[in-house]
Design a protein around this motif. Sequence first.
Motif, PDB file in Angstrom:
ATOM      1  N   PRO A  94     -60.263  19.435 -81.077  1.00 31.03           N
ATOM      2  CA  PRO A  94     -59.409  20.487 -81.670  1.00 31.03           C
ATOM      3  C   PRO A  94     -60.168  21.795 -81.903  1.00 31.03           C
ATOM      4  CG  PRO A  94     -59.456  18.489 -83.025  1.00 31.03           C
ATOM      5  CD  PRO A  94     -60.506  18.329 -81.992  1.00 31.03           C
ATOM      6  N   ILE A 141     -60.346  15.957 -88.078  1.00 33.79           N
ATOM      7  CA  ILE A 141     -59.134  15.437 -87.434  1.00 33.79           C
ATOM      8  C   ILE A 141     -59.474  14.104 -86.812  1.00 33.79           C
ATOM      9  CG2 ILE A 141     -57.544  15.766 -85.477  1.00 33.79           C
ATOM     10  CD1 ILE A 141     -57.477  18.750 -86.211  1.00 33.79           C
ATOM     11  N   ILE A 170     -54.858  12.605 -83.745  1.00 34.36           N
ATOM     12  CA  ILE A 170     -54.430  12.772 -82.355  1.00 34.36           C
ATOM     13  C   ILE A 170     -54.971  11.642 -81.465  1.00 34.36           C
ATOM     14  CG2 ILE A 170     -53.959  15.269 -82.221  1.00 34.36           C
ATOM     15  CD1 ILE A 170     -56.837  15.649 -81.256  1.00 34.36           C
ATOM     16  N   ASP A 224     -55.233  15.789 -89.661  1.00 29.53           N
ATOM     17  CA  ASP A 224     -54.337  15.505 -88.527  1.00 29.53           C
ATOM     18  C   ASP A 224     -54.864  14.274 -87.787  1.00 29.53           C
ATOM     19  OD1 ASP A 224     -52.202  15.807 -86.814  1.00 29.53           O
ATOM     20  OD2 ASP A 224     -52.934  17.629 -85.826  1.00 29.53           O
ATOM     21  N   SER A 227     -54.051  18.796 -80.936  1.00 31.55           N
ATOM     22  CA  SER A 227     -53.702  19.181 -82.309  1.00 31.55           C
ATOM     23  C   SER A 227     -53.414  20.670 -82.339  1.00 31.55           C
ATOM     24  CB  SER A 227     -54.877  18.859 -83.236  1.00 31.55           C
ATOM     25  OG  SER A 227     -54.569  19.287 -84.543  1.00 31.55           O
ATOM     26  N   LYS A 255     -53.761  22.211 -85.103  1.00 31.16           N
ATOM     27  CA  LYS A 255     -54.497  22.665 -86.292  1.00 31.16           C
ATOM     28  C   LYS A 255     -55.883  23.180 -85.898  1.00 31.16           C
ATOM     29  CE  LYS A 255     -51.791  20.597 -89.672  1.00 31.16           C
ATOM     30  NZ  LYS A 255     -51.231  19.343 -89.166  1.00 31.16           N
TER      31      LYS A 255
END
Length: 419
Positions: free
Chosen positions: A110, A101, A85, A83, A91, A93
């Motif tokens: 996250p 991420i 961000i 992901d 996020s 996730k």
Amino acid sequence: MTVEKRTPIPVKDAIERVVKESFVMPTTTVALDESLGYILAQDIIATYDIPRFNKSPYDGFAIRSVDSQNASGEHRKTFRVIDHIGAGSVSDKTLAQGEAIRIMTGAAIPEGADAVVMLEQTIEDDDSFSIRKPFEHHENVSLQGEETQENDVVLQRGQHINAGAIAVLATYGYTEVPVYRKPSVAIIATGSELLDVADPLEPGKIRNSNGPMINALITKHKLTSKVYKIQHDDLESSIAVVKQATEEHDIVITTGGVSVGDFDYLPAIYEALQANVLFNKVAMRPGSVTTVAVTKDTYLFGLSGNPSACFTGFELFVKPAVYAMMGANAIYPQIVQATLMEAFAKPNPFSRFIRATTTFNGKEMTVVPSGFNKSGAVIAIAHSNAMIMLPGGTRGYQKGYTVDVILTDSTAFETELLL
Ligand code: AMP
Ligand code: MG
């Protein structure tokens, strides 16, 4: 007529007498953008932690630190990016083993992640990157509450609202700020010899420089003032004008007319107003005749007409009174020590205040008079950022002595870059 006998009091006692009178102003609220220079009327309590959540201080990748164990130059560890961000996004996730991420400065860490790898610490591939060193738990993470925690007092009642305080108030959502009202100030220059700035010169007359100077000092402290027209040395009309000013203002500053000369009417004016005179002689030069009186709810500052004495009286007495009235914790003159670069060999029984320039020369603070320095001097004020303070006594002061210095103007400091 006999000359009135006055008993000088030490400068310190005089300042203490002035601030003890302090009529603290009522509180009010002002818009955040208007609050600079006011004094805070309440403690400000943190309504949440700062940072409010664990966040990334860098652009990089959020990882699980356990997944980075044993990483080295020979055995790089590779992570799969699931992901992306930026700041302001979160996020949805949760990291599983070997996942990362991509995260930007200011973004929330996250779920599952506990460390951030800086971009510079990676070799990137399409949807993955590798690292060559292990990361610790919370490495490169700004932790929730690391700066301050909910319910901490972050600003104190009595604090001067500076740019930093405005940032804190903004952080906690204050559009309106609780403050003490500022005192309103009347400025009255007295003297039959005085001309307005725009007037052509006439024999025996001088232009009123104290009025504009005091008004500028008041403005510098972000107060508002009403500048009255020059008062000639006439008792009846001066009583009327000063009386009106005390009714309309919290502070009335007059200049001139406080000595014991034939036309020095301020003592008679205080008497006519039944003002309580706190002192009318201070053991200092210049400005020994500086007088402070109070009526029911107004300060009357009778500053000397001599420009250097007038300036000194403002810094020593008016300024502390203003800040005491505004509920400030810090009200007294700002004093540092510096090396005296010019001798004052002649002893003086009174404390001496000399308009001066203080400089940091790269090694130490030094201080020199900023020019011709008699009490009537005006130009030295313009070139000063401080006042040398030489306590009265039986000895003089030699070059090289360490002396106390009152800082008066931080806008006139170093000309050289000394970083
Ligand atoms: P006074 O305090 O009235 O005895 O004045 C002391 C000295 O300061 C005299 O030389 C006055 O002419 C001068 N002076 C008084 N008021 C002012 C003023 N507003 N601006 C400049 N000089 C002044
Ligand atoms: Mg006068």
